[in-house]
Design a protein around this motif. Structure first.
Motif, short mmCIF file in Angstrom:
data_model
loop_
_atom_site.label_atom_id
_atom_site.label_comp_id
_atom_site.label_asym_id
_atom_site.label_seq_id
_atom_site.Cartn_x
_atom_site.Cartn_y
_atom_site.Cartn_z
N PRO A 1 0.91 -1.35 0.10
CA PRO A 1 -0.12 0.06 0.08
C PRO A 1 0.81 1.15 0.12
O PRO A 1 1.93 1.30 0.55
CB PRO A 1 -0.92 -0.25 1.29
CG PRO A 1 -0.71 -1.48 1.57
CD PRO A 1 0.79 -2.16 1.06
N VAL A 2 0.34 2.29 -0.63
CA VAL A 2 1.13 3.48 -0.83
C VAL A 2 1.11 4.36 0.67
O VAL A 2 0.01 4.26 1.15
CB VAL A 2 0.55 4.42 -1.58
CG1 VAL A 2 1.11 5.63 -1.69
CG2 VAL A 2 0.64 3.99 -3.13
N THR A 3 2.04 4.78 1.17
CA THR A 3 2.17 5.30 2.43
C THR A 3 2.44 7.09 2.17
O THR A 3 3.02 7.28 1.02
CB THR A 3 3.41 4.74 3.47
OG1 THR A 3 4.51 5.35 2.56
CG2 THR A 3 3.30 3.30 3.51
N PRO A 4 2.08 7.90 3.13
CA PRO A 4 2.34 9.28 2.85
C PRO A 4 4.08 9.59 2.54
O PRO A 4 4.16 10.51 1.93
CB PRO A 4 2.07 9.73 4.35
CG PRO A 4 0.95 8.86 4.80
CD PRO A 4 1.67 7.50 4.45
N GLN A 5 4.83 8.70 3.20
CA GLN A 5 6.25 8.93 2.96
C GLN A 5 6.48 8.70 1.45
O GLN A 5 7.40 9.24 0.83
CB GLN A 5 7.19 8.10 3.65
CG GLN A 5 8.58 7.86 3.48
CD GLN A 5 9.35 7.09 4.38
OE1 GLN A 5 8.76 6.26 5.10
NE2 GLN A 5 10.70 7.21 4.45
N ASP A 6 5.78 7.70 0.94
CA ASP A 6 5.94 7.64 -0.72
C ASP A 6 5.57 8.76 -1.54
O ASP A 6 6.23 9.01 -2.60
CB ASP A 6 5.15 6.28 -1.08
CG ASP A 6 5.57 5.02 -0.41
OD1 ASP A 6 6.88 4.84 0.00
OD2 ASP A 6 4.82 4.06 -0.29
N LEU A 7 4.62 9.37 -1.14
CA LEU A 7 4.10 10.53 -1.83
C LEU A 7 4.66 12.04 -1.19
O LEU A 7 4.30 12.91 -1.54
CB LEU A 7 2.60 10.50 -1.54
CG LEU A 7 1.94 9.62 -1.79
CD1 LEU A 7 0.34 9.62 -2.00
CD2 LEU A 7 2.04 9.29 -3.59
N ASN A 8 5.67 11.67 -0.32
CA ASN A 8 6.31 12.85 0.16
C ASN A 8 5.55 13.98 0.93
O ASN A 8 5.54 15.37 0.96
CB ASN A 8 7.37 13.66 -0.97
CG ASN A 8 8.23 13.01 -1.26
OD1 ASN A 8 8.83 12.23 -0.74
ND2 ASN A 8 8.57 13.02 -2.72
N ILE A 9 4.36 13.32 1.75
CA ILE A 9 3.44 14.00 2.60
C ILE A 9 3.78 13.78 4.05
O ILE A 9 4.04 12.95 4.48
CB ILE A 9 2.01 13.52 2.22
CG1 ILE A 9 1.80 13.74 0.87
CG2 ILE A 9 0.90 14.35 3.05
CD1 ILE A 9 0.09 12.96 0.50
N SER A 10 4.01 15.30 4.43
CA SER A 10 4.22 15.14 5.82
C SER A 10 2.96 14.93 6.83
O SER A 10 2.17 15.34 6.35
CB SER A 10 4.92 16.39 6.17
OG SER A 10 4.10 17.72 6.08
N THR A 11 3.01 14.23 7.71
CA THR A 11 1.80 13.93 8.68
C THR A 11 2.28 14.64 10.10
O THR A 11 3.60 14.48 10.57
CB THR A 11 1.59 12.51 8.61
OG1 THR A 11 2.75 11.88 9.00
CG2 THR A 11 1.32 11.91 7.28
N GLN A 12 1.22 14.73 10.68
CA GLN A 12 1.16 15.26 12.35
C GLN A 12 1.42 13.86 13.02
O GLN A 12 1.02 12.80 12.80
CB GLN A 12 -0.01 15.87 12.72
CG GLN A 12 -0.20 17.26 11.94
CD GLN A 12 -1.39 18.00 12.23
OE1 GLN A 12 -2.12 17.21 13.10
NE2 GLN A 12 -1.40 19.42 11.91
N TYR A 13 2.05 14.20 14.32
CA TYR A 13 2.28 13.11 15.21
C TYR A 13 1.03 12.76 15.94
O TYR A 13 0.03 13.66 16.00
CB TYR A 13 3.12 13.74 16.31
CG TYR A 13 3.12 12.71 17.60
CD1 TYR A 13 3.95 11.47 17.62
CD2 TYR A 13 2.62 13.14 18.77
CE1 TYR A 13 4.09 10.61 18.66
CE2 TYR A 13 2.35 12.19 19.70
CZ TYR A 13 3.24 10.85 19.74
OH TYR A 13 3.34 10.20 20.88
#
Length: 227
Positions: free
Chosen positions: A151-163
């Motif tokens: 599955p695609v992760t935010p890291q794969d899309l270079n998307i930063s996420t909140q803690y």
């Protein structure tokens, strides 16, 4: 009859205490030697319950002996990986780069039907999509899909996420967790004021309430018949 009840309660408490010491793991997560000890403890506890002619101590001493053996083996396994490998075994690779390892299947007496069933449980429909499938020492199957099939992760899309931390249970069935309120640097006055904003005047009317890492309160009130 009273003797039977008392003996049963004593053995029950002893077994619960021993299983608690052995750790928080489900039956399916136990190592083979741990499962054997758990089965033997249950058998040893059952005998004095069924036959009051057997002294209670004759059931307790073997149970404590098995507990000592389990703790000793676990401690040795923690300190010496080679001994742990002998006691618990090593993970077995059943699939590598989309190819089934027939020799390991036969060695572990693991049928193709079992393998396919476990893959379906892991939402894997095609063996060709599997990079590795390992049979762990506790009998569970770990599956690592090929990189193109993960599955695609935010890291794969270079998307930063909140803690995102763990949420804290604040109210369970009307009972307030003052300890969790203190950990969140909040007090009962804050809770009552917050609940009043939602039209709730009494925390006893709340079935469940929790606080997430951002300070947002989730709540659900009790149904009228259950208040």
């Amino acid at each position: 009859m009273l003797v039977v009840v008392v003996r049963t309660l004593i053995l029950y408490l002893i077994v619960v205490f021993i299983m608690r010491i052995m750790g928080k793991r489900q039956i399916g997560q136990l190592q083979p030697f741990e499962l054997v000890i758990a089965i033997m403890i249950s058998e040893l506890a059952a005998l004095p319950m069924q036959d009051i002619g057997i002294p209670l101590i004759n059931g307790i001493i073997p149970i404590l002996t098995l507990l000592f053996a389990q703790i000793t083996l676990s401690f040795i396994g923690l300190k010496n990986p080679h001994v742990r490998a002998i006691i618990c075994g090593r993970p077995t690779i059943l699939i590598q780069n989309g190819k089934i390892n027939e020799a390991q299947l036969r060695k572990e007496m693991y049928s193709l039907n079992d393998l396919l069933e476990q893959l379906r449980i892991k939402d894997i429909q095609n063996i060709a999509d599997v990079e590795f499938a390992l049979l762990e020492t506790n009998g569970q199957l770990s599956v690592i899909p090929k990189s193109q099939k993960r599955p695609v992760t935010p890291q794969d899309l270079n998307i930063s996420t909140q803690y995102e931390g763990l949420s804290m249970d604040i109210i369970i069935d009307g009972d307030i967790s003052y300890e969790n309120l203190k950990l969140a640097n909040l007090d009962i006055n804050w809770l009552k004021d917050t609940l009043s904003k939602f039209g709730i005047n009494n925390p006893k009317d709340v079935l469940f309430a929790s606080l997430d890492s951002e300070g947002n309160l989730y709540y659900q009130v009790k149904e009228r018949g259950n208040k």
